[in-house]
Design an enzyme around this catalytic site. Structure first.
Site, mmCIF file in Angstrom:
data_model
loop_
_atom_site.group_PDB
_atom_site.id
_atom_site.type_symbol
_atom_site.label_atom_id
_atom_site.label_comp_id
_atom_site.label_asym_id
_atom_site.label_seq_id
_atom_site.Cartn_x
_atom_site.Cartn_y
_atom_site.Cartn_z
ATOM 1 N N ASN A 8 -15.889 -31.597 -35.114
ATOM 2 C CA ASN A 8 -14.850 -31.753 -36.135
ATOM 3 C C ASN A 8 -15.054 -33.058 -36.891
ATOM 4 O O ASN A 8 -14.246 -33.419 -37.732
ATOM 5 C CB ASN A 8 -13.457 -31.759 -35.477
ATOM 6 C CG ASN A 8 -13.053 -30.354 -35.069
ATOM 7 O OD1 ASN A 8 -13.215 -29.414 -35.840
ATOM 8 N ND2 ASN A 8 -12.554 -30.216 -33.850
ATOM 9 N N ASP A 68 -23.784 -34.258 -27.621
ATOM 10 C CA ASP A 68 -22.952 -35.180 -26.861
ATOM 11 C C ASP A 68 -23.716 -36.492 -26.765
ATOM 12 O O ASP A 68 -24.940 -36.490 -26.593
ATOM 13 C CB ASP A 68 -22.649 -34.623 -25.464
ATOM 14 C CG ASP A 68 -21.419 -35.296 -24.855
ATOM 15 O OD1 ASP A 68 -20.526 -35.715 -25.617
ATOM 16 O OD2 ASP A 68 -21.343 -35.412 -23.627
ATOM 17 N N LYS A 171 -29.170 -46.651 -40.252
ATOM 18 C CA LYS A 171 -28.854 -46.315 -38.859
ATOM 19 C C LYS A 171 -29.517 -44.992 -38.458
ATOM 20 O O LYS A 171 -30.149 -44.895 -37.404
ATOM 21 C CB LYS A 171 -27.328 -46.241 -38.668
ATOM 22 C CG LYS A 171 -26.938 -45.885 -37.249
ATOM 23 C CD LYS A 171 -25.438 -45.700 -37.069
ATOM 24 C CE LYS A 171 -25.153 -44.999 -35.742
ATOM 25 N NZ LYS A 171 -23.776 -44.599 -35.559
HETATM 26 P P1 IMP Z 1 -19.378 -38.052 -28.986
HETATM 27 O O1 IMP Z 1 -20.341 -37.429 -28.057
HETATM 28 O O2 IMP Z 1 -19.840 -38.118 -30.393
HETATM 29 O O3 IMP Z 1 -18.011 -37.472 -28.828
HETATM 30 O O4 IMP Z 1 -19.233 -39.592 -28.576
HETATM 31 C C1 IMP Z 1 -18.852 -40.056 -27.298
HETATM 32 C C2 IMP Z 1 -18.483 -41.526 -27.404
HETATM 33 O O5 IMP Z 1 -19.596 -42.302 -27.835
HETATM 34 C C3 IMP Z 1 -17.341 -41.858 -28.381
HETATM 35 O O6 IMP Z 1 -16.601 -42.935 -27.854
HETATM 36 C C4 IMP Z 1 -18.043 -42.289 -29.632
HETATM 37 O O7 IMP Z 1 -17.264 -43.206 -30.346
HETATM 38 C C5 IMP Z 1 -19.297 -42.956 -29.066
HETATM 39 N N1 IMP Z 1 -20.423 -42.762 -29.986
HETATM 40 C C6 IMP Z 1 -21.072 -41.593 -30.252
HETATM 41 N N2 IMP Z 1 -22.058 -41.796 -31.146
HETATM 42 C C7 IMP Z 1 -22.020 -43.122 -31.447
HETATM 43 C C8 IMP Z 1 -22.777 -43.927 -32.342
HETATM 44 O O8 IMP Z 1 -23.697 -43.481 -33.037
HETATM 45 N N3 IMP Z 1 -22.446 -45.232 -32.384
HETATM 46 C C9 IMP Z 1 -21.451 -45.775 -31.637
HETATM 47 N N4 IMP Z 1 -20.702 -45.064 -30.810
HETATM 48 C C10 IMP Z 1 -20.984 -43.742 -30.708
#
Ligand code: IMP
Length: 192
Positions: A8, A68, A171
């Protein structure tokens, strides 16, 4: 081909759509009317990516991929890792997560860490996994306003800037997600 990205997060969606061949139309969870929360109950990043991708292909009959991401810190034995989003507990709050992490590292000089992204692609009944790792270090305090999540306290190796001081293009070239997505895109491009 229509392909669901099980997210999302519209920033992530736009980031990936830009990198894909035009023959692939990316759909978000909202686009397929998927509003339920998909439980991320696995103990690995790969496991959670599989749960999310399987939920979509089983319940919505779309080809799809899910990602993830976790931040694995050496001095913390790889934590917060798969628990990065809820490191400081519920409700999810990144400021609390960052404070907790900086606090945990107060007594050590070892600030080495890496981000890891796992992607699971479910395509026409087969499953494929891709990953990307970005090594770096945890800064002593926040630097920069861009990006999201742990970006202000992560400085990738070979850079003077934190992720939060880089443009999204800079990035993406070196990031865990950028690398994993590039592998996914190389794979998808060979099909079309
Ligand atoms: P998700 O898998 O994208 O839901 O991320 C899991 C956790 O890692 C969350 O707290 C995100 O804020 C953090 N996160 C994911 N990708 C990044 C990134 O590229 N930079 C910094 N934090 C990240």
């Amino acid at each position: 081909m229509k392909l669901v990205f099980a997210t999302n997060n519209l920033n992530k969606l736009a980031e990936v759509q830009k990198m894909l061949p035009k023959t692939i139309e990316l759909l978000s969870l909202k686009d397929i009317n998927c509003f339920e929360e998909i439980p991320e109950t696995a103990t690995t990043l790969e496991g959670n990516a599989k749960i999310k991708a399987n939920h979509i292909s089983e319940n919505y009959q779309y080809n799809c991929f899910a990602d993830d991401t976790g931040l694995e810190v050496n001095a913390l034995n790889g934590n917060p890792g798969v628990y990065s989003a809820r490191y400081a507990g519920e409700p999810v709050n990144i400021e609390n997560n960052i404070s907790k992490l900086l606090n945990e590292l107060k007594t050590t000089d070892n600030r080495k860490a890496h981000f890891k992204t796992s992607i699971c692609l479910n395509l026409n009944g087969s499953q494929f996994l891709f990953d990307g790792i970005c090594k770096g270090e945890i800064l002593h305090s926040k630097q920069g306003e861009k990006g999201f999540g742990y970006d202000p306290i992560f400085k990738p190796d070979g850079s003077k800037l934190s992720f939060a001081e880089m443009s999204s293009e800079e990035k993406n070239k070196i990031s865990h997600r950028g690398l994993a997505i590039t592998k996914l895109i190389t794979f998808l491009s060979k099909l079309s």
